[in-house]
Design a protein around this motif. Sequence first.
Motif, PDB file in Angstrom:
ATOM      1  N   LYS A  30       3.337  27.776  14.255  1.00  9.21           N
ATOM      2  CA  LYS A  30       2.763  28.420  13.067  1.00  9.21           C
ATOM      3  C   LYS A  30       1.540  29.224  13.503  1.00  9.21           C
ATOM      4  O   LYS A  30       0.552  28.655  13.961  1.00  9.21           O
ATOM      5  CB  LYS A  30       2.412  27.368  12.022  1.00  9.21           C
ATOM      6  N   ILE A  31       1.615  30.540  13.338  1.00  8.34           N
ATOM      7  CA  ILE A  31       0.615  31.453  13.897  1.00  8.34           C
ATOM      8  C   ILE A  31       0.046  32.351  12.813  1.00  8.34           C
ATOM      9  O   ILE A  31       0.787  33.055  12.124  1.00  8.34           O
ATOM     10  CB  ILE A  31       1.232  32.321  15.013  1.00  8.34           C
ATOM     11  N   VAL A  32      -1.272  32.325  12.663  1.00 10.81           N
ATOM     12  CA  VAL A  32      -1.940  33.254  11.753  1.00 10.81           C
ATOM     13  C   VAL A  32      -2.336  34.502  12.533  1.00 10.81           C
ATOM     14  O   VAL A  32      -2.818  34.417  13.665  1.00 10.81           O
ATOM     15  CB  VAL A  32      -3.180  32.614  11.087  1.00 10.81           C
ATOM     16  N   ALA A 153      -4.190  30.917   5.164  1.00 12.79           N
ATOM     17  CA  ALA A 153      -3.379  31.203   6.340  1.00 12.79           C
ATOM     18  C   ALA A 153      -3.821  30.358   7.527  1.00 12.79           C
ATOM     19  O   ALA A 153      -2.990  29.836   8.283  1.00 12.79           O
ATOM     20  CB  ALA A 153      -3.452  32.687   6.674  1.00 12.79           C
ATOM     21  N   CYS A 154      -5.123  30.224   7.705  1.00 12.31           N
ATOM     22  CA  CYS A 154      -5.637  29.408   8.812  1.00 12.31           C
ATOM     23  C   CYS A 154      -5.302  27.936   8.609  1.00 12.31           C
ATOM     24  O   CYS A 154      -4.969  27.233   9.573  1.00 12.31           O
ATOM     25  CB  CYS A 154      -7.150  29.590   8.935  1.00 12.31           C
ATOM     26  N   ALA A 155      -5.364  27.462   7.370  1.00 12.66           N
ATOM     27  CA  ALA A 155      -5.074  26.051   7.087  1.00 12.66           C
ATOM     28  C   ALA A 155      -3.633  25.695   7.437  1.00 12.66           C
ATOM     29  O   ALA A 155      -3.344  24.574   7.852  1.00 12.66           O
ATOM     30  CB  ALA A 155      -5.345  25.752   5.613  1.00 12.66           C
ATOM     31  N   ALA A 156      -2.727  26.672   7.290  1.00  8.06           N
ATOM     32  CA  ALA A 156      -1.307  26.413   7.523  1.00  8.06           C
ATOM     33  C   ALA A 156      -0.910  26.556   8.985  1.00  8.06           C
ATOM     34  O   ALA A 156       0.204  26.179   9.355  1.00  8.06           O
ATOM     35  CB  ALA A 156      -0.477  27.365   6.673  1.00  8.06           C
ATOM     36  N   SER A 157      -1.787  27.093   9.819  1.00  4.04           N
ATOM     37  CA  SER A 157      -1.423  27.478  11.183  1.00  4.04           C
ATOM     38  C   SER A 157      -1.976  26.524  12.226  1.00  4.04           C
ATOM     39  O   SER A 157      -2.939  25.805  11.985  1.00  4.04           O
ATOM     40  CB  SER A 157      -1.940  28.895  11.466  1.00  4.04           C
ATOM     41  N   GLY A 160      -3.665  31.072  16.534  1.00  3.47           N
ATOM     42  CA  GLY A 160      -4.145  32.291  15.889  1.00  3.47           C
ATOM     43  C   GLY A 160      -4.119  33.484  16.822  1.00  3.47           C
ATOM     44  O   GLY A 160      -4.273  33.340  18.044  1.00  3.47           O
ATOM     45  N   ILE A 161      -3.914  34.658  16.246  1.00  2.00           N
ATOM     46  CA  ILE A 161      -4.036  35.926  16.959  1.00  2.00           C
ATOM     47  C   ILE A 161      -4.994  36.806  16.162  1.00  2.00           C
ATOM     48  O   ILE A 161      -4.818  36.973  14.951  1.00  2.00           O
ATOM     49  CB  ILE A 161      -2.680  36.637  17.111  1.00  2.00           C
ATOM     50  N   VAL A 162      -6.018  37.336  16.841  1.00  2.00           N
ATOM     51  CA  VAL A 162      -6.904  38.296  16.199  1.00  2.00           C
ATOM     52  C   VAL A 162      -6.581  39.688  16.736  1.00  2.00           C
ATOM     53  O   VAL A 162      -6.281  39.851  17.919  1.00  2.00           O
ATOM     54  CB  VAL A 162      -8.398  37.964  16.409  1.00  2.00           C
ATOM     55  N   VAL A 163      -6.634  40.671  15.850  1.00  2.00           N
ATOM     56  CA  VAL A 163      -6.235  42.036  16.182  1.00  2.00           C
ATOM     57  C   VAL A 163      -7.446  42.944  16.081  1.00  2.00           C
ATOM     58  O   VAL A 163      -8.144  42.957  15.062  1.00  2.00           O
ATOM     59  CB  VAL A 163      -5.140  42.539  15.222  1.00  2.00           C
ATOM     60  N   SER A 164      -7.690  43.708  17.147  1.00  2.00           N
ATOM     61  CA  SER A 164      -8.836  44.611  17.164  1.00  2.00           C
ATOM     62  C   SER A 164      -8.436  45.951  17.759  1.00  2.00           C
ATOM     63  O   SER A 164      -7.572  46.028  18.640  1.00  2.00           O
ATOM     64  CB  SER A 164      -9.981  44.018  17.995  1.00  2.00           C
ATOM     65  N   THR A 165      -9.032  46.996  17.260  1.00  2.00           N
ATOM     66  CA  THR A 165      -8.982  48.274  17.958  1.00  2.00           C
ATOM     67  C   THR A 165     -10.185  48.316  18.900  1.00  2.00           C
ATOM     68  O   THR A 165     -11.034  47.419  18.884  1.00  2.00           O
ATOM     69  CB  THR A 165      -9.010  49.447  16.964  1.00  2.00           C
ATOM     70  N   GLY A 179     -14.693  33.497  14.991  1.00  2.00           N
ATOM     71  CA  GLY A 179     -15.607  32.384  14.757  1.00  2.00           C
ATOM     72  C   GLY A 179     -15.263  31.628  13.492  1.00  2.00           C
ATOM     73  O   GLY A 179     -15.325  30.388  13.455  1.00  2.00           O
ATOM     74  N   ALA A 180     -14.875  32.376  12.442  1.00  2.00           N
ATOM     75  CA  ALA A 180     -14.476  31.727  11.189  1.00  2.00           C
ATOM     76  C   ALA A 180     -13.210  30.903  11.381  1.00  2.00           C
ATOM     77  O   ALA A 180     -13.073  29.812  10.803  1.00  2.00           O
ATOM     78  CB  ALA A 180     -14.259  32.791  10.110  1.00  2.00           C
ATOM     79  N   MET A 181     -12.295  31.409  12.194  1.00  2.00           N
ATOM     80  CA  MET A 181     -11.064  30.664  12.466  1.00  2.00           C
ATOM     81  C   MET A 181     -11.375  29.352  13.175  1.00  2.00           C
ATOM     82  O   MET A 181     -10.806  28.304  12.857  1.00  2.00           O
ATOM     83  CB  MET A 181     -10.107  31.529  13.291  1.00  2.00           C
ATOM     84  N   ARG A 182     -12.299  29.404  14.130  1.00  2.00           N
ATOM     85  CA  ARG A 182     -12.679  28.170  14.837  1.00  2.00           C
ATOM     86  C   ARG A 182     -13.332  27.176  13.875  1.00  2.00           C
ATOM     87  O   ARG A 182     -13.100  25.965  13.970  1.00  2.00           O
ATOM     88  CB  ARG A 182     -13.625  28.500  15.986  1.00  2.00           C
ATOM     89  N   SER A 183     -14.139  27.679  12.969  1.00  2.00           N
ATOM     90  CA  SER A 183     -14.805  26.787  12.014  1.00  2.00           C
ATOM     91  C   SER A 183     -13.805  26.122  11.072  1.00  2.00           C
ATOM     92  O   SER A 183     -14.093  25.076  10.492  1.00  2.00           O
ATOM     93  CB  SER A 183     -15.854  27.560  11.204  1.00  2.00           C
ATOM     94  N   LEU A 184     -12.626  26.742  10.931  1.00  2.00           N
ATOM     95  CA  LEU A 184     -11.572  26.182  10.084  1.00  2.00           C
ATOM     96  C   LEU A 184     -10.605  25.308  10.887  1.00  2.00           C
ATOM     97  O   LEU A 184      -9.582  24.874  10.373  1.00  2.00           O
ATOM     98  CB  LEU A 184     -10.808  27.315   9.386  1.00  2.00           C
ATOM     99  N   GLY A 185     -10.928  25.082  12.165  1.00  2.00           N
ATOM    100  CA  GLY A 185     -10.159  24.141  12.968  1.00  2.00           C
ATOM    101  C   GLY A 185      -9.176  24.747  13.945  1.00  2.00           C
ATOM    102  O   GLY A 185      -8.452  24.015  14.625  1.00  2.00           O
ATOM    103  N   LEU A 186      -9.127  26.077  14.052  1.00  2.00           N
ATOM    104  CA  LEU A 186      -8.212  26.720  14.998  1.00  2.00           C
ATOM    105  C   LEU A 186      -8.939  27.001  16.309  1.00  2.00           C
ATOM    106  O   LEU A 186      -9.897  27.761  16.342  1.00  2.00           O
ATOM    107  CB  LEU A 186      -7.676  28.039  14.412  1.00  2.00           C
TER     108      LEU A 186
END
Length: 266
Positions: A30-32, A153-157, A160-165, A179-186
């Motif tokens: 499961k990937i956000v 989305a983070c709770a279900a995953s 994670g993949i973050v997308v940047s230009t 950082g927010a993803m890590r704070s949510l446990g990812l």
Amino acid sequence: DLMTTTSTARRRPPRRRARIRFWGDYMAEKIVIASGKGGVGKSSLTAGLARALSNSGKRVLMLDMDIGLRSLDLIFGTQKELLFDWGNVLDGGCEPNQAAIAAGGPMLMTAPMHMSDSFTAESIKELADRLSKDYDYIFFDAPAGLSDGFELACAASDRGIVVSTADAVCVRSVNITAGAMRSLGLEDIRLVINRFDEKAVCKKKLLNIDDVIDAVCVQLIGIVPEDAAVSHCAVRGEPLPASSAAAKAFSRIAKRIDGGVSPLLG
């Protein structure tokens, strides 16, 4: 230089993860997929990876998590086929198989148009776990920013993949998002640099690859070059030609996600 001194460890694809057995079945990965600001091509990446993995024989499901501003149905040209969304499943209005529609290989559950009290971290995680036995990969296409849809989305995953230009504004927002993803446990998060323009980098108009990695502080898993075919095909709800630069990049990243080895650049 496009890439200066990126270490071998930072370039190395992730090791293949052993699949987890659940009552005799395999649970899906499961990937956000998230970004900071909008317009970086996050949903196009979700679509591209889902198609690439599906083409390789994987069972793939996408959940559009952009409540009120869904877009994956347009990218896949399935907007006229929608009867239910994942919100209807959580509200008890339909079964998951009724909300999942075929999208030319992968399956898609689109986002509801309005937020509901029934959309909680617990309920979306329960749905994801329920769906896991039927798929190899489930992608949660998070909305831009740090909204309710992003947190769901983070709770279900579990990855994670973050997308940047490669511009400074986007890079800073993606660093905050990671950082927010890590704070949510990812903790298992990877970076995709999207819409990469080699000429602009060489002319010092955009950051080079190492600059982006250092600013985001996330390990790189792939690079997608700038490709006009992405937006052209999205408008028409058509898949990318297999020969297009972006389609080839999506296939390389999908292989790395699945534990294989492929180059960062084609």
